[in-house]
Design a protein around this motif. Structure first.
Motif, PDB file in Angstrom:
ATOM      1  N   ALA A 107       0.695  -1.210   0.180  1.00  9.80           N
ATOM      2  CA  ALA A 107      -0.116   0.011   0.007  1.00  9.80           C
ATOM      3  C   ALA A 107       0.699   1.360   0.055  1.00  9.80           C
ATOM      4  O   ALA A 107       0.983   1.881   1.105  1.00  9.80           O
ATOM      5  CB  ALA A 107      -0.961  -0.187   1.053  1.00  9.80           C
ATOM      6  N   GLY A 108       1.317   1.626  -1.166  1.00  5.94           N
ATOM      7  CA  GLY A 108       2.058   2.846  -1.239  1.00  5.94           C
ATOM      8  C   GLY A 108       3.482   2.801  -0.937  1.00  5.94           C
ATOM      9  O   GLY A 108       4.153   1.619  -0.838  1.00  5.94           O
ATOM     10  N   GLU A 109       4.137   3.852  -1.512  1.00  5.17           N
ATOM     11  CA  GLU A 109       5.639   3.983  -1.532  1.00  5.17           C
ATOM     12  C   GLU A 109       6.220   3.892  -0.247  1.00  5.17           C
ATOM     13  O   GLU A 109       7.359   3.360  -0.019  1.00  5.17           O
ATOM     14  CB  GLU A 109       5.785   5.451  -2.035  1.00  5.17           C
ATOM     15  CG  GLU A 109       7.232   5.726  -2.269  1.00  5.17           C
ATOM     16  CD  GLU A 109       7.666   7.189  -2.907  1.00  5.17           C
ATOM     17  OE1 GLU A 109       7.946   8.018  -2.165  1.00  5.17           O
ATOM     18  OE2 GLU A 109       7.258   7.242  -4.117  1.00  5.17           O
ATOM     19  N   ASN A 110       5.568   4.483   0.840  1.00  6.29           N
ATOM     20  CA  ASN A 110       6.273   4.358   2.186  1.00  6.29           C
ATOM     21  C   ASN A 110       6.352   2.975   2.602  1.00  6.29           C
ATOM     22  O   ASN A 110       7.511   2.673   3.050  1.00  6.29           O
ATOM     23  CB  ASN A 110       5.539   5.279   3.111  1.00  6.29           C
ATOM     24  CG  ASN A 110       5.262   6.758   2.735  1.00  6.29           C
ATOM     25  OD1 ASN A 110       6.382   7.386   2.030  1.00  6.29           O
ATOM     26  ND2 ASN A 110       4.754   7.661   3.814  1.00  6.29           N
ATOM     27  N   GLU A 111       5.315   2.185   2.328  1.00 11.37           N
ATOM     28  CA  GLU A 111       5.588   0.541   2.644  1.00 11.37           C
ATOM     29  C   GLU A 111       6.536   0.097   2.001  1.00 11.37           C
ATOM     30  O   GLU A 111       7.167  -0.958   2.456  1.00 11.37           O
ATOM     31  CB  GLU A 111       3.866  -0.057   2.463  1.00 11.37           C
ATOM     32  CG  GLU A 111       3.069   0.244   3.805  1.00 11.37           C
ATOM     33  CD  GLU A 111       3.545   0.122   5.185  1.00 11.37           C
ATOM     34  OE1 GLU A 111       4.167  -1.347   5.120  1.00 11.37           O
ATOM     35  OE2 GLU A 111       3.588   0.774   5.989  1.00 11.37           O
ATOM     36  N   GLU A 112       6.666   0.331   0.756  1.00  2.00           N
ATOM     37  CA  GLU A 112       7.689  -0.239  -0.045  1.00  2.00           C
ATOM     38  C   GLU A 112       9.039  -0.070   0.220  1.00  2.00           C
ATOM     39  O   GLU A 112       9.764  -0.991   0.356  1.00  2.00           O
ATOM     40  CB  GLU A 112       7.410   0.091  -1.690  1.00  2.00           C
ATOM     41  CG  GLU A 112       6.235  -0.152  -2.238  1.00  2.00           C
ATOM     42  CD  GLU A 112       5.809  -0.288  -3.572  1.00  2.00           C
ATOM     43  OE1 GLU A 112       5.344  -0.920  -4.384  1.00  2.00           O
ATOM     44  OE2 GLU A 112       6.538   1.083  -4.229  1.00  2.00           O
ATOM     45  N   LEU A 113       9.470   1.251   0.645  1.00  2.00           N
ATOM     46  CA  LEU A 113      10.707   1.628   1.179  1.00  2.00           C
ATOM     47  C   LEU A 113      10.846   0.986   2.421  1.00  2.00           C
ATOM     48  O   LEU A 113      11.964   0.692   2.811  1.00  2.00           O
ATOM     49  CB  LEU A 113      10.595   3.351   1.096  1.00  2.00           C
ATOM     50  CG  LEU A 113      10.652   4.012  -0.121  1.00  2.00           C
ATOM     51  CD1 LEU A 113      10.431   5.500   0.076  1.00  2.00           C
ATOM     52  CD2 LEU A 113      12.138   3.777  -0.715  1.00  2.00           C
ATOM     53  N   TRP A 114      10.090   0.808   3.331  1.00  2.00           N
ATOM     54  CA  TRP A 114      10.161   0.315   4.770  1.00  2.00           C
ATOM     55  C   TRP A 114      10.473  -0.959   4.733  1.00  2.00           C
ATOM     56  O   TRP A 114      11.348  -1.900   5.147  1.00  2.00           O
ATOM     57  CB  TRP A 114       8.904   0.561   5.569  1.00  2.00           C
ATOM     58  CG  TRP A 114       8.589  -0.497   6.739  1.00  2.00           C
ATOM     59  CD1 TRP A 114       7.935  -1.449   6.941  1.00  2.00           C
ATOM     60  CD2 TRP A 114       9.814  -0.599   7.745  1.00  2.00           C
ATOM     61  NE1 TRP A 114       8.170  -2.201   7.862  1.00  2.00           N
ATOM     62  CE2 TRP A 114       9.309  -1.685   8.646  1.00  2.00           C
ATOM     63  CE3 TRP A 114      11.011   0.237   8.378  1.00  2.00           C
ATOM     64  CZ2 TRP A 114      10.239  -2.119   9.923  1.00  2.00           C
ATOM     65  CZ3 TRP A 114      11.594  -0.143   9.148  1.00  2.00           C
ATOM     66  CH2 TRP A 114      11.143  -1.296  10.120  1.00  2.00           C
ATOM     67  N   SER A 115       9.593  -2.076   3.751  1.00  2.00           N
ATOM     68  CA  SER A 115       9.996  -3.196   3.327  1.00  2.00           C
ATOM     69  C   SER A 115      11.379  -3.436   2.803  1.00  2.00           C
ATOM     70  O   SER A 115      12.026  -4.428   3.271  1.00  2.00           O
ATOM     71  CB  SER A 115       8.790  -3.844   2.562  1.00  2.00           C
ATOM     72  OG  SER A 115       7.512  -3.847   3.185  1.00  2.00           O
ATOM     73  N   SER A 116      11.731  -2.652   1.821  1.00  2.00           N
ATOM     74  CA  SER A 116      13.037  -2.568   1.562  1.00  2.00           C
ATOM     75  C   SER A 116      14.263  -2.527   2.282  1.00  2.00           C
ATOM     76  O   SER A 116      15.261  -3.035   2.400  1.00  2.00           O
ATOM     77  CB  SER A 116      13.183  -1.830   0.121  1.00  2.00           C
ATOM     78  OG  SER A 116      12.221  -2.111  -0.878  1.00  2.00           O
ATOM     79  N   PHE A 117      14.118  -1.301   3.261  1.00  2.00           N
ATOM     80  CA  PHE A 117      14.850  -1.017   4.241  1.00  2.00           C
ATOM     81  C   PHE A 117      14.907  -2.146   5.128  1.00  2.00           C
ATOM     82  O   PHE A 117      16.146  -2.398   5.760  1.00  2.00           O
ATOM     83  CB  PHE A 117      14.580   0.449   5.124  1.00  2.00           C
ATOM     84  CG  PHE A 117      15.553   0.716   5.995  1.00  2.00           C
ATOM     85  CD1 PHE A 117      16.743   1.309   5.421  1.00  2.00           C
ATOM     86  CD2 PHE A 117      15.183   0.488   7.301  1.00  2.00           C
ATOM     87  CE1 PHE A 117      17.663   1.698   6.645  1.00  2.00           C
ATOM     88  CE2 PHE A 117      16.057   0.828   8.276  1.00  2.00           C
ATOM     89  CZ  PHE A 117      17.256   1.397   8.072  1.00  2.00           C
ATOM     90  N   LEU A 118      13.989  -2.595   5.640  1.00  2.00           N
ATOM     91  CA  LEU A 118      14.173  -3.798   6.690  1.00  2.00           C
ATOM     92  C   LEU A 118      14.963  -4.812   6.117  1.00  2.00           C
ATOM     93  O   LEU A 118      15.719  -5.591   6.981  1.00  2.00           O
ATOM     94  CB  LEU A 118      12.499  -4.239   7.085  1.00  2.00           C
ATOM     95  CG  LEU A 118      12.483  -5.346   8.124  1.00  2.00           C
ATOM     96  CD1 LEU A 118      13.379  -4.970   9.586  1.00  2.00           C
ATOM     97  CD2 LEU A 118      10.965  -5.858   8.310  1.00  2.00           C
ATOM     98  N   TYR A 119      14.878  -5.208   4.854  1.00  2.00           N
ATOM     99  CA  TYR A 119      15.631  -6.208   4.199  1.00  2.00           C
ATOM    100  C   TYR A 119      16.891  -5.908   4.625  1.00  2.00           C
ATOM    101  O   TYR A 119      17.827  -6.733   4.760  1.00  2.00           O
ATOM    102  CB  TYR A 119      15.283  -6.378   2.818  1.00  2.00           C
ATOM    103  CG  TYR A 119      16.172  -7.290   2.068  1.00  2.00           C
ATOM    104  CD1 TYR A 119      16.268  -8.821   2.338  1.00  2.00           C
ATOM    105  CD2 TYR A 119      17.299  -6.826   1.426  1.00  2.00           C
ATOM    106  CE1 TYR A 119      17.133  -9.594   1.641  1.00  2.00           C
ATOM    107  CE2 TYR A 119      18.232  -7.433   0.690  1.00  2.00           C
ATOM    108  CZ  TYR A 119      17.987  -8.850   0.707  1.00  2.00           C
ATOM    109  OH  TYR A 119      18.989  -9.898   0.254  1.00  2.00           O
ATOM    110  N   GLY A 120      17.319  -4.602   3.931  1.00  2.00           N
ATOM    111  CA  GLY A 120      18.980  -4.072   4.189  1.00  2.00           C
ATOM    112  C   GLY A 120      19.404  -4.297   5.567  1.00  2.00           C
ATOM    113  O   GLY A 120      20.451  -4.644   5.672  1.00  2.00           O
ATOM    114  N   PHE A 121      18.508  -3.837   6.504  1.00  2.00           N
ATOM    115  CA  PHE A 121      18.863  -3.797   7.959  1.00  2.00           C
ATOM    116  C   PHE A 121      19.080  -5.042   8.433  1.00  2.00           C
ATOM    117  O   PHE A 121      20.129  -5.633   9.122  1.00  2.00           O
ATOM    118  CB  PHE A 121      18.169  -2.977   8.749  1.00  2.00           C
ATOM    119  CG  PHE A 121      18.692  -2.967  10.215  1.00  2.00           C
ATOM    120  CD1 PHE A 121      19.390  -1.997  10.622  1.00  2.00           C
ATOM    121  CD2 PHE A 121      17.951  -3.829  11.217  1.00  2.00           C
ATOM    122  CE1 PHE A 121      19.755  -1.857  11.879  1.00  2.00           C
ATOM    123  CE2 PHE A 121      18.575  -3.774  12.334  1.00  2.00           C
ATOM    124  CZ  PHE A 121      19.393  -3.011  12.725  1.00  2.00           C
ATOM    125  N   SER A 122      18.259  -6.144   7.986  1.00  2.00           N
ATOM    126  CA  SER A 122      18.297  -7.643   8.224  1.00  2.00           C
ATOM    127  C   SER A 122      19.498  -8.325   7.851  1.00  2.00           C
ATOM    128  O   SER A 122      20.175  -9.033   8.544  1.00  2.00           O
ATOM    129  CB  SER A 122      17.169  -8.353   7.537  1.00  2.00           C
ATOM    130  OG  SER A 122      15.960  -8.026   8.186  1.00  2.00           O
TER     131      SER A 122
END
Length: 301
Positions: A231-246
């Motif tokens: 649902a939207g750009e913000n959620e896409e960025l959060w999911s991608s960032f959580l991957y990077g942090f993981s």
């Protein structure tokens, strides 16, 4: 979700790229080491095809090679300034993140580091480029950079969602009871979300909507995230960032300059102590080719 990529082939590609870049010295991998991806296994298995004597060197990686913010070619002009702009962006994110971390540090026994946040954003950017088969800083620089090949050896987002505790639901975390491990895990996830919302997201949003920016939304959103139609750009960025942090959270080491880094090949050697015998031990040390000397860097199996 998409099928997990062939990480075994990715490791072979990375090893070949490192051999090509450092043909005589700087990079070394023991010929008895074999990286395999077997069906039903968790990630990449490291196998030994012949006996290896005690104190024998398994892997040597040059200092110029690790995946870290200080190794970005920020002064390159041929790349159209992409390296310089990325370095600038990461510096802003790191500084803003440190401010937020400092404001919430008293609420947590352990707190995340702004340098880890910046490295997570870099991992997010490079994984996007690797998955999309794009160059990082321009053809001239990318020919001497193995970061895209390294990112391809990491677990996919699908694998991290399955395996990383950072993705656990409240129900899954409840099996830990009231243990310190659960408190540490929940504290980490809470802090990462606070730093993302307070620093990473507003900075990225401003950058991606700037007409002068060399980046667009595809520079930081994983293709696997796009496929889920969030649902939207913000959620896409959060999911991608959580991957990077993981990725950073599970496999980074402290570099010689004190900053976190992801070392190619070495970032695949984070073995499970529960399945390793006392006779198996791998030490990380720093030194100069071909003599590996110096204090013990990190000891894990």
């Amino acid at each position: 979700m998409a099928t997990s990529p062939n990480r075994e082939a990715a490791v072979a590609t990375l090893v070949a790229a490192l051999h090509k870049q450092y043909p005589t010295k700087g990079f070394k991998i023991h010929p008895s080491l074999k990286f395999v991806q077997t069906e039903g296994s968790y990630g990449i298995d490291v196998q030994v095809t012949a006996p290896i004597s005690k104190d024998e060197i398994l892997v040597v990686v040059p200092e110029s090679c690790p995946f870290c913010t200080s190794n970005i070619p920020s002064k390159d002009s041929v790349s159209g300034g992409i390296g310089k702009e990325l370095y600038r962006l990461l510096q802003i994110v790191e500084a803003e993140s440190e401010g937020i971390v400092a404001s919430i540090a008293t609420q947590h026994e352990y707190h995340v580091d702004g340098k880890e946040i910046a490295l997570a954003l870099l991992a997010m950017y490079v994984r996007c480029a690797s998955d999309r088969k794009q160059t990082l800083f321009g053809d001239s620089v990318n020919s001497g950079c193995t970061w895209c090949e390294q990112a391809a050896t990491w677990p996919s987002e699908e694998e991290m969602i399955r395996d990383s505790p950072l993705y656990w639901t409240e129900k899954e975390r409840s099996i830990l009871g009231r243990s310190f491990v659960r408190q540490h895990l929940e504290s980490t996830v809470q802090q990462v979300k606070q730093v993302f919302d307070g620093a990473v997201l507003p900075i990225l949003t401003k950058e991606l909507h700037s007409t002068s920016s060399p980046f667009d939304i595809t520079s930081f959103v994983l293709p696997s995230v796009e496929d889920r139609d969030l649902a939207g750009e913000n959620e896409e960025l959060w999911s991608s960032f959580l991957y990077g942090f993981s990725i950073v959270y599970s496999r980074c080491h402290e570099g010689s300059d004190g900053r976190p880094e992801l070392i190619p090949i070495v970032d695949l050697l984070n073995g499970l102590s529960s399945v390793c015998s006392d006779d198996i031990n791998v030490n990380f040390v720093r030194g100069k080719w071909p003599f590996i000397r110096g204090d013990l860097f990190q000891n894990e199996c």
